[in-house]
Design an enzyme around this catalytic site. Structure first.
Site, PDB file in Angstrom:
ATOM      1  CE  LYS A  54       2.839  -1.092  -5.686  1.00 39.66           C
ATOM      2  NZ  LYS A  54       3.778  -0.454  -4.651  1.00 39.66           N
ATOM      3  CD  GLN A  98       4.157  -0.943  -0.918  1.00 39.26           C
ATOM      4  OE1 GLN A  98       4.310  -1.339  -2.083  1.00 39.26           O
ATOM      5  NE2 GLN A  98       3.211   0.096  -0.734  1.00 39.26           N
ATOM      6  CG  ASP A 121       9.021   2.064  -5.908  1.00 39.48           C
ATOM      7  OD1 ASP A 121       8.183   2.110  -6.415  1.00 39.48           O
ATOM      8  OD2 ASP A 121       9.463   1.149  -4.702  1.00 39.48           O
TER       9      ASP A 121
HETATM   10  N1  GUN Z   1       4.026   3.123  -0.605  1.00 39.63           N
HETATM   11  C1  GUN Z   1       3.225   3.971  -1.355  1.00 39.63           C
HETATM   12  N2  GUN Z   1       3.713   4.153  -2.536  1.00 39.63           N
HETATM   13  C2  GUN Z   1       4.711   3.562  -2.773  1.00 39.63           C
HETATM   14  C3  GUN Z   1       5.247   3.167  -4.087  1.00 39.63           C
HETATM   15  O1  GUN Z   1       5.012   3.701  -5.059  1.00 39.63           O
HETATM   16  N3  GUN Z   1       6.292   2.384  -3.834  1.00 39.63           N
HETATM   17  C4  GUN Z   1       6.730   1.738  -2.803  1.00 39.63           C
HETATM   18  N4  GUN Z   1       7.663   1.025  -2.700  1.00 39.63           N
HETATM   19  N5  GUN Z   1       6.071   1.848  -1.389  1.00 39.63           N
HETATM   20  C5  GUN Z   1       4.988   2.913  -1.646  1.00 39.63           C
END
Ligand code: GUN
Length: 284
Positions: A54, A98, A121
């Site tokens: 990311k 995350q 998100d």
């Molecule tokens: N863990 C798995 N997928 C995601 C996501 O799209 N965002 C976040 N913050 N954590 C995740």
């Protein structure tokens, strides 16, 4: 017949190039880069890979990205304090914590602490509610990416029967809302669903998001269906597999996403789109 492959990598590259143009225009106008801060708590190896990807993608598109890594034993109070600081920082357009978080931390509390207008998100209740009631501010990145993939091959969605396997807050539920808003009839399956193959065989659009390798086999797929595989599972031999048994389903489906190179890259691309939208909204 063999299914058309939906190339998530190529679509993600195109999307990221569009974000890069917007990022450059934003920087000119605002005198600063659009900024995403990613917080990782602990050392989950899969999460480490995801957050690194990311951050790299942000930088490649000309956004500023900060990665904050906190030890696994971080207290909830310390994490909430960090989030408060980022909420108040005007150079931060997006905040992503995350998931999953270590057990001493209540992920609901943490998500609700993120300012809704920086929640790229789309997980905050205000954003989930806005999506449900038809005025979304941020669409969760994975289902948003899936919608773009469906659009890319001109999948008819209005009136189609979409069956989603997996009812998580991150993928299944928002996926249902986006497909519903686009005019599909929705079946949202979960681990208690009685006869899963009977459900999946009805799908014009089948989305698998459960985290169980090769759960969806050829006999569960209607010939010609569009099959979207959100799963990324590490097998004992170290290889990656999706939730769909790709080799057996490919001759049956009309279109299918590979793993890797399908939904994963689009999730990251849509995170950049959401961060860019947040920055642009903040500017006007
Ligand atoms: N863990 C798995 N997928 C995601 C996501 O799209 N965002 C976040 N913050 N954590 C995740």
């Amino acid at each position: 017949m063999t299914a058309q492959l939906i190339d998530g990598l190529a679509l993600a590259q195109k999307t990221r190039a569009q974000v890069a143009q917007r990022a450059a225009a934003f920087e000119q106008k605002a005198g600063r880069k659009a900024g995403l801060t990613v917080i990782l708590v602990g050392e989950n190896p899969a999460s480490q890979v995801y957050v690194r990807n990311k951050v790299k993608a942000c930088e490649a598109a000309g956004l500023k990205s900060e990665l904050i890594v906190l030890p696994a034993e971080t207290s909830q109070a310390a994490l909430l304090t960090k989030i408060d600081q980022l909420n108040a920082d005007t150079s931060v357009d997006g905040i992503l914590v995350q998931l999953p978080l270590p057990p001493q931390i209540d992920s609901h509390r943490v998500i609700e602490a993120i300012a809704a207008d920086k929640d790229v998100d789309g997980f905050h209740v205000a954003n989930a509610g806005a999506l449900m009631t038809g005025a979304p501010q941020f669409r969760p990145c994975t289902p948003y990416g899936v919608m773009k993939m469906l659009e890319s091959i001109e999948t008819p969605i209005r009136g189609a029967h979409a069956v989603i396997v997996g009812a998580s807050n991150i993928v299944g539920k928002p996926m249902a809302m986006l497909l519903l808003a686009a005019g599909a009839t929705i079946t949202l399956c979960n681990s208690k669903t009685r006869d899963l193959p009977a459900m999946t065989r009805q799908a014009d659009i089948l989305v698998a998001a459960v985290g169980r390798p090769k759960l969806i086999t050829a006999s569960m797929v209607k010939p010609g269906a569009v099959v979207i595989d959100v799963g990324i599972n590490r097998l004992d031999d170290g290889k990656l597999a999706g939730d769909v048994d790709f080799e057996s389903v490919k001759p049956v489906a009309g279109a299918i996403t590979p793993v890797p190179g399908g939904v994963g890259p689009m999730t990251i691309a849509m995170l950049l789109v959401n961060t860019m939208e947040s920055a642009e909204r903040r500017l006007v």
